[in-house]
Design a protein around this motif. Sequence first.
Motif: not given
Length: 106
Positions: A19-20, A22-23, A27, A67, A72
């Motif tokens: 998950e990290a 992917n984030e 970003s 996203h 962000q």
Amino acid sequence: MINPIIKSCLVVSNESKSEASNEITISNKCYAITVDFLTNNILSNGWILYNEALHSIVYLCREKVGHGSVQQIRSHIYTLTSKVAPFEITKHPQTKKKIIKKKDSD
């Protein structure tokens, strides 16, 4: 044999890393879209309204990446307008609205 409790922690840990990762990927893609949008618009027009830029970039990120939150993108804009970055946030001389423009060379 691995203890079932430890095994479940390892699975959660791997999921968290995924998950990290992917984030971070999301970003980085949104940051690149932010850089491109600001650069192209500011080079073409000299400046862009802050709110117009913010919401346009959020839209582009959601369309291209799937996203992109306002927070962000705001963070990316603040990075690109930091003390060492090429852009700045200032007020338009006539309208007094917040704009983003290329920093004046000293």
